[in-house]
Structure formats: C-alpha cells, structure tokens
Design an enzyme around this catalytic site. Structure first.
Site, PDB file in Angstrom:
ATOM      1  N   LYS A  16     -41.447 -12.771  16.504  1.00  0.00           N
ATOM      2  CA  LYS A  16     -40.531 -11.891  15.803  1.00  0.00           C
ATOM      3  C   LYS A  16     -40.070 -11.058  17.133  1.00  0.00           C
ATOM      4  O   LYS A  16     -38.706 -10.943  17.053  1.00  0.00           O
ATOM      5  CB  LYS A  16     -41.228 -11.009  14.944  1.00  0.00           C
ATOM      6  N   GLY A  44     -46.116  -4.878  13.010  1.00  0.00           N
ATOM      7  CA  GLY A  44     -44.880  -5.520  12.722  1.00  0.00           C
ATOM      8  C   GLY A  44     -44.540  -5.533  11.164  1.00  0.00           C
ATOM      9  O   GLY A  44     -43.493  -4.734  11.025  1.00  0.00           O
TER      10      GLY A  44
HETATM   11  P1  NAD Z   1     -49.769  -6.718  13.404  1.00  0.00           P
HETATM   12  O1  NAD Z   1     -50.950  -6.959  14.346  1.00  0.00           O
HETATM   13  O2  NAD Z   1     -48.363  -6.486  14.221  1.00  0.00           O
HETATM   14  O3  NAD Z   1     -50.237  -5.137  12.976  1.00  0.00           O
HETATM   15  C1  NAD Z   1     -51.354  -4.906  12.154  1.00  0.00           C
HETATM   16  C2  NAD Z   1     -51.587  -3.440  12.429  1.00  0.00           C
HETATM   17  O4  NAD Z   1     -52.719  -2.962  11.781  1.00  0.00           O
HETATM   18  C3  NAD Z   1     -51.933  -3.162  13.945  1.00  0.00           C
HETATM   19  O5  NAD Z   1     -51.098  -2.082  14.248  1.00  0.00           O
HETATM   20  C4  NAD Z   1     -53.472  -2.644  13.476  1.00  0.00           C
HETATM   21  O6  NAD Z   1     -53.976  -1.455  14.669  1.00  0.00           O
HETATM   22  C5  NAD Z   1     -53.638  -2.192  12.404  1.00  0.00           C
HETATM   23  N1  NAD Z   1     -54.778  -2.179  11.951  1.00  0.00           N
HETATM   24  C6  NAD Z   1     -55.766  -3.034  11.765  1.00  0.00           C
HETATM   25  N2  NAD Z   1     -57.010  -2.536  10.995  1.00  0.00           N
HETATM   26  C7  NAD Z   1     -56.364  -1.289  10.445  1.00  0.00           C
HETATM   27  C8  NAD Z   1     -57.101  -0.438   9.742  1.00  0.00           C
HETATM   28  N3  NAD Z   1     -58.578  -0.679   9.306  1.00  0.00           N
HETATM   29  N4  NAD Z   1     -56.524   0.703   9.449  1.00  0.00           N
HETATM   30  C9  NAD Z   1     -55.244   0.981   9.841  1.00  0.00           C
HETATM   31  N5  NAD Z   1     -54.576   0.359  10.862  1.00  0.00           N
HETATM   32  C10 NAD Z   1     -55.329  -0.976  11.043  1.00  0.00           C
HETATM   33  O7  NAD Z   1     -49.770  -7.691  12.489  1.00  0.00           O
HETATM   34  P2  NAD Z   1     -48.637  -7.894  11.093  1.00  0.00           P
HETATM   35  O8  NAD Z   1     -47.702  -9.019  11.734  1.00  0.00           O
HETATM   36  O9  NAD Z   1     -48.060  -6.341  11.056  1.00  0.00           O
HETATM   37  O10 NAD Z   1     -49.495  -8.541   9.946  1.00  0.00           O
HETATM   38  C11 NAD Z   1     -50.264  -7.497   9.314  1.00  0.00           C
HETATM   39  C12 NAD Z   1     -50.482  -8.287   8.144  1.00  0.00           C
HETATM   40  O11 NAD Z   1     -49.215  -8.400   7.212  1.00  0.00           O
HETATM   41  C13 NAD Z   1     -51.210  -9.637   8.283  1.00  0.00           C
HETATM   42  O12 NAD Z   1     -52.161  -9.796   7.345  1.00  0.00           O
HETATM   43  C14 NAD Z   1     -50.269 -10.723   7.747  1.00  0.00           C
HETATM   44  O13 NAD Z   1     -50.360 -11.897   7.444  1.00  0.00           O
HETATM   45  C15 NAD Z   1     -49.356  -9.734   6.646  1.00  0.00           C
HETATM   46  N6  NAD Z   1     -47.660  -9.965   6.709  1.00  0.00           N
HETATM   47  C16 NAD Z   1     -47.345 -10.222   5.434  1.00  0.00           C
HETATM   48  C17 NAD Z   1     -46.315 -10.573   5.076  1.00  0.00           C
HETATM   49  C18 NAD Z   1     -45.618 -10.738   3.787  1.00  0.00           C
HETATM   50  O14 NAD Z   1     -44.393 -11.010   3.441  1.00  0.00           O
HETATM   51  N7  NAD Z   1     -46.507 -10.416   2.519  1.00  0.00           N
HETATM   52  C19 NAD Z   1     -45.091 -10.339   6.156  1.00  0.00           C
HETATM   53  C20 NAD Z   1     -45.517 -10.212   7.353  1.00  0.00           C
HETATM   54  C21 NAD Z   1     -46.935  -9.846   7.856  1.00  0.00           C
END
Ligand code: NAD
Length: 268
Positions: free
Chosen positions: A75, A139
C-alpha cells in the site's frame, strides 16, 4: 447472471500483496462482474517488493486494466508511485485502490478506514459525537483513526504495541483535526461507545485479546479488523458482555461500493 468467459477482450483488475491467499477481493469483485455482465476479472498476484515496483510501472501501459487493488505490504509503495492521491491517501501515505487513467496516470485512494465506519453505520452506530478507542495504529488502524475523526467522533484514544507509534500519529492527526480530542493512551472501557481492534491479535487461531473489555457498556460497538477467523475470541468476549459486534468481513463489505466507484463501475 453467468460466469464470465475469459477471452482476449476481458479486462483485468488485479490485487497485489504478499501473501495473497487470504484476500477476499477476487471473490467479491468477480461475483460483482458476473452479476453485472462486466467483462473483467480480478485475480491475486503475490509479488516480492522488486516485482511490485515493476508491476506498478508496467500497469501504466496495461491498456486493458482498470488499475489494481493493493494490500499488505504494497500500500505504501503504491501511494508513493501514484500521480494523484486523495487527501486521506496523502495523509496516510498508503492506498489500497489505484485507478489507471486512459493516459496511464495512477490515481490512489484509501478506503480501509471508510469501510470500517460504513460498517458501523450499517449497525446503526453513527460515530459522530461518540467516544472511540483504536488498538493498533499500523496501516489499518491509522486509516480507521483518520476515518473516525472525519466522521466526527468527540474523542479518540489510540495505542500501539510499538513505542511512539500512537504519539507520532496523534501529532499528525491533531494538525488535520485541530478541534478533536486525541489521546495516545488506553481509555477507560466504561466511557467508550466504540472500540476497534486494528492489530493482528486474534488472527489465524491466535487466542490473544488486544485489550481487556472489563467494564465496557452493554450496547457499545466492538469492532475487529481481523478477517480470519471472522468471529475472533475478542468479539466472542464482547458478545458475552452485551456489545454490538462488528467483524473484519463487515469492514471489507463496507468498502465495496467505494472501491467499485473508484474504478468507475456504476453502483445502484
Ligand atoms: P500493520 O502491521 O501495519 O499494523 C498492525 C499494528 O498493530 C502495528 O503497529 C503493531 O505494532 C500493532 N500491534 C500488534 N499487536 C498489538 C497489541 N497487542 N496491542 C496494540 N497494538 C498492537 O498491519 P495492518 O495492515 O494494519 O493489518 C492489521 C490487521 O488488520 C491484520 O490482521 C490485517 O489482516 C487486518 N486488515 C483488515 C482489513 C479489513 O478490511 N478487514 C483491512 C486491512 C487490514
């Protein structure tokens, strides 16, 4: 409705990511194309970083493509490569929808956060004036935080396991939303109307909980971004406490119309 017979005339709207086995866009978009008799197909391409950079440049000249959809980890590089970005795409430095214009220019937008907010509205929960808490501001979480502020939440707490991440986002968000109350720390559950897990906690059989829901008001909305499983341990716990539960799949569904419109498809 019939299956699209893929021919030389069939347009393409790929989704790129790594991994891609979990993505829902091929099922959702191909069903949409079949229902509307649109001669287009969506397939997932699992791309290493260097291949993603080459793909983004080559799609400019791919005259039978509407553009592409980007998921993790592509992204940010997609936003950097776009010729034009929506305001939220520019703020977030990440886009999931990249439209290819006839002259090869790429126009990006980010709908992850809007999808989450739209799903809340479909639950009858309007964020305006509410107290919200987002756990995990990578993200997806930063897009959701931005969308909640755009929707007019009265206050927003944000936290992240990575030191300094929530504070950095807060500093940027207050510039865009100077009147909002944004606190980069845990919130008292009893004061909240909306709580979102935007971390991967609970994904793929992980029994972990992103936060303790003790004290949460029955009727508060608890949302999870995780799509696999849809019903995470955290959502199960929220349901037992009488909360309204919103799944990651509902967030995906919430952004479909916006995605289709970005690529120029008519939505009833
Ligand atoms: P990312 O790695 O960019 O961000 C995840 C964040 O969560 C990181 O900053 C990390 O430090 C933090 N984190 C991890 N464990 C934590 C905890 N216990 N407490 C607080 N913060 C914590 O990943 P992303 O792209 O944001 O994706 C995150 C999740 O969202 C994934 O499971 C992804 O599949 C899901 N997602 C879903 C959709 C949707 O439309 N449903 C869209 C995008 C991403």
């Amino acid at each position: 409705m019939g299956r699209i017979e893929i021919s030389g005339a069939t347009a393409v709207l790929p989704i790129i990511g790594r991994p891609v086995a979990q993505v829902k866009a091929p099922m959702v978009f191909n069903r949409f194309f079949e229902e509307r008799n649109i001669d287009c197909v969506t397939t997932a391409l699992e791309l290493k970083d260097v291949a993603a950079d080459a793909f983004i440049q080559s799609i400019r000249g791919m005259t039978n493509s509407f553009g592409y959809i980007a998921t993790v980890p592509h992204k940010q590089r997609s936003a950097a490569a776009c010729d034009e970005l929506s305001d939220r795409g520019a703020f977030l430095g990440a886009v999931n929808l990249i439209r290819r214009e006839p002259d090869g220019r790429l126009v990006g937008d980010m709908t992850d956060g809007l999808g989450c907010v739209e799903a809340m509205r479909r639950h009858g929960q309007e964020p305006k004036g509410k107290a919200a808490f987002v756990i995990g501001v990578g993200g997806a979480g930063s897009a959701i935080a931005h969308a909640l502020l755009e929707a007019g939440v009265a206050s927003l707490n944000i936290v992240d396991a990575q030191t300094g991440r929530a504070e950095t986002l807060r500093d940027r968000l207050v510039k865009a939303f100077p009147k909002a109350i944004i606190d980069p720390k845990n919130a008292d559950m009893g004061t909240l109307d909306i709580v979102v897990n935007a971390s991967p906690v609970g994904m793929n059989g992980d029994p972990g909980m992103p936060a303790d829901l003790h004290g949460i008001k029955p009727g508060a909305l608890v949302a999870d971004v995780v799509t696999n499983p849809a019903d995470t341990p955290w959502l199960k716990s929220a349901r037992e406490k009488g909360c309204i539960c919103q799944t990651g799949l509902e967030m995906v569904a919430g952004q479909f119309d916006l995605m289709a419109r970005h690529f120029g498809f008519q939505i009833d």
